[in-house]
Scaffold this active site. Structure first.
Site, PDB file in Angstrom:
ATOM      1  N   LYS A 138     -23.320 -15.425  -5.140  1.00 33.17           N
ATOM      2  CA  LYS A 138     -21.902 -15.332  -4.636  1.00 33.17           C
ATOM      3  C   LYS A 138     -21.890 -13.689  -3.609  1.00 33.17           C
ATOM      4  CE  LYS A 138     -19.927 -17.760  -8.413  1.00 33.17           C
ATOM      5  NZ  LYS A 138     -19.607 -17.688  -9.604  1.00 33.17           N
ATOM      6  N   VAL A 176       0.345 -30.365   5.757  1.00 31.00           N
ATOM      7  CA  VAL A 176      -0.481 -30.734   6.761  1.00 31.00           C
ATOM      8  C   VAL A 176       0.550 -31.312   7.919  1.00 31.00           C
ATOM      9  CG1 VAL A 176      -2.389 -32.389   7.193  1.00 31.00           C
ATOM     10  CG2 VAL A 176      -2.488 -31.217   5.248  1.00 31.00           C
TER      11      VAL A 176
HETATM   12  N1  HSE Z   1     -20.743 -20.272 -14.396  1.00 29.27           N
HETATM   13  C1  HSE Z   1     -20.150 -19.709 -13.393  1.00 29.27           C
HETATM   14  C2  HSE Z   1     -19.358 -18.674 -14.096  1.00 29.27           C
HETATM   15  C3  HSE Z   1     -19.070 -20.807 -12.888  1.00 29.27           C
HETATM   16  O1  HSE Z   1     -19.194 -18.483 -15.216  1.00 29.27           O
HETATM   17  O2  HSE Z   1     -18.559 -17.830 -13.199  1.00 29.27           O
HETATM   18  C4  HSE Z   1     -18.518 -20.825 -11.716  1.00 29.27           C
HETATM   19  O3  HSE Z   1     -19.475 -20.502 -10.466  1.00 29.27           O
END
Ligand code: HSE
Length: 401
Positions: free
Chosen positions: A199, A30
């Site tokens: 995700k 940094v």
């Molecule tokens: N429960 C999630 C997994 C944790 O098993 O990938 C990470 O988001």
């Protein structure tokens, strides 16, 4: 550079440790010392090094002008959303691992950060320690993204790997995953695909620059996968993985979360156990894959701290992220094209062969009452129509290269 951490759970305590233990290298990168000045948590931690910086009041943080970076690792939507918004509106950067919040309010929080010349960074929200967000935002910038497909959930990948290796039933493996602490006591978010759905919603929003609502993504978990399916997959030399996928075809973006059978030449095929991997195809770049630990205290904390470093290196400068609040309308599930693996009673063999564009038939001596087929590529809508009068024991999509 003073940092405040909201939440001293698994990831929060990991961030605290990483900043302390890697203080020297972080500060060098940094160009100034990086220190944790506050940790916000409702609980007390007597005897823990965090005790000296613990606060129970968010106002302590907001009223301290020395604090320039806030790490939000509380989880859940509220009050994480309100705290993040207030922090950004005050011109402070926020770094988070909170995928639920990023998927729901990411576009708005990114806009506020742009207006206030600070940053909303969320590397750890997808793929834990895997630097996939940064890759999408800053590296794969010359391309149109054609496809994103990923093993985005470690718990289910562990379960599918063990089912394949040991040939045991779903319930047995789920119990073991819970005993090992990989699966929650209420494992629905993982095994029903909700975690992977959030995700892929984040990755798709970044890939195409508009808001993808996770509620719009057709999501199927792994609860329908049995040891019989796994035996067929083994016979075919294929693996079954829970995939989050999105792609653009003829100007329309499609997305889905579902278990898929993968051939051994697919780069995601050898990704086993709790590991995650994300395969991104650019129209000029072709395929790029990132692989690593998608969960866990230190891999996730490492990704959060990489964002802290980025934020610290960009005071009063916004790192542009293309993710507008405009909604991206996804293409209909019925139009998505896949090959299918389908199991029917042996008595319906001829009928199935007449109805489906069959590429291959598979019979297993252990299951003489049934037969399975691999179809040629066909749309979801066509598959559903053609199989509506068949007794389908199970069907699994097969990845089309
Ligand atoms: N429960 C999630 C997994 C944790 O098993 O990938 C990470 O988001």
């Amino acid at each position: 550079m003073k940092v405040a951490i909201l939440g001293y759970g698994t990831v929060g305590s990991g961030v605290f440790d990483v900043i302390r233990e890697n203080q020297e290298i972080i500060s060098k990168k940094v160009g100034a010392p990086v220190e944790v000045k506050y940790v916000l948590d409702l609980r007390e931690f007597p005897g823990d090094p965090v005790a000296s910086v613990l606060t129970h009041d968010f106002a302590d943080i907001l009223n301290d002008p020395e604090v320039r970076i806030i790490v939000e690792v509380m989880g859940g939507l509220h009050p994480a959303y309100e705290f993040s918004k207030q922090a950004l509106e005050s011109g402070r950067s926020v770094c988070t691992s909170n995928k639920e919040l990023v998927a729901k309010y990411g576009a708005e929080l990114i806009r506020i950060a742009q207006e206030k010349k600070c940053n909303y960074l969320f590397e750890a929200s997808v793929g834990g320690g895997i630097p996939v967000i940064r890759q999408l935002i800053r590296s794969i910038t010359a391309d149109e993204v054609e496809k994103v497909s990923g093993i985005l959930n470690g718990t289910t990948n562990y379960m599918m790997t063990k089912m394949r290796e040991e040939g045991v039933a779903f319930d047995v493996i789920l119990k073991r995953a819970q005993e090992k602490g990989y699966a929650e006591r209420n494992p629905a978010a993982d095994i029903e695909g909700h975690d992977a759905c959030r995700k892929i919603a984040i990755l798709t929003s970044l890939a195409y620059g508009k808001q993808v609502d996770y509620e719009d993504i057709y999501t199927e978990g792994i609860t329908g996968i049995s040891d019989v399916d796994v035996a067929y997959a083994n016979e075919l030399g294929m693996g079954i993985k829970l995939l989050g996928e999105s792609y653009r075809k003829d100007g329309v973006v499609y997305a889905m979360v579902a278990p898929k059978m993968l051939c051994s030449d697919n780069p995601l095929y050898p990704v086993n156990g709790v590991f995650n991997a994300i395969l991104i195809r650019g129209n000029k770049l072709d395929d790029v894959m990132c692989y690593g630990r998608g969960a866990g205290k230190y891999p996730t904390a490492s990704a959060v701290v990489s964002d802290v470093i980025d934020a610290a290196k960009h005071p009063n400068v916004n790192i542009p992220i293309l993710w507008s609040e405009e909604k991206l309308v996804l293409g209909a599930k019925e139009d998505m094209v896949n090959r299918f693996f389908v199991r029917v009673p042996v008595s319906e063999k001829e009928e199935a062969k007449a109805l489906l564009p069959v590429a291959k038939a598979v019979a297993l001596a252990a299951y003489p009452e049934e037969i399975a087929f691999l179809t040629e590529p066909m749309s979801e809508g066509e598959f559903e129509k053609k199989t509506e009068n068949l007794t389908v024991f199970n069907r699994i999509r097969v990845e089309v290269k």
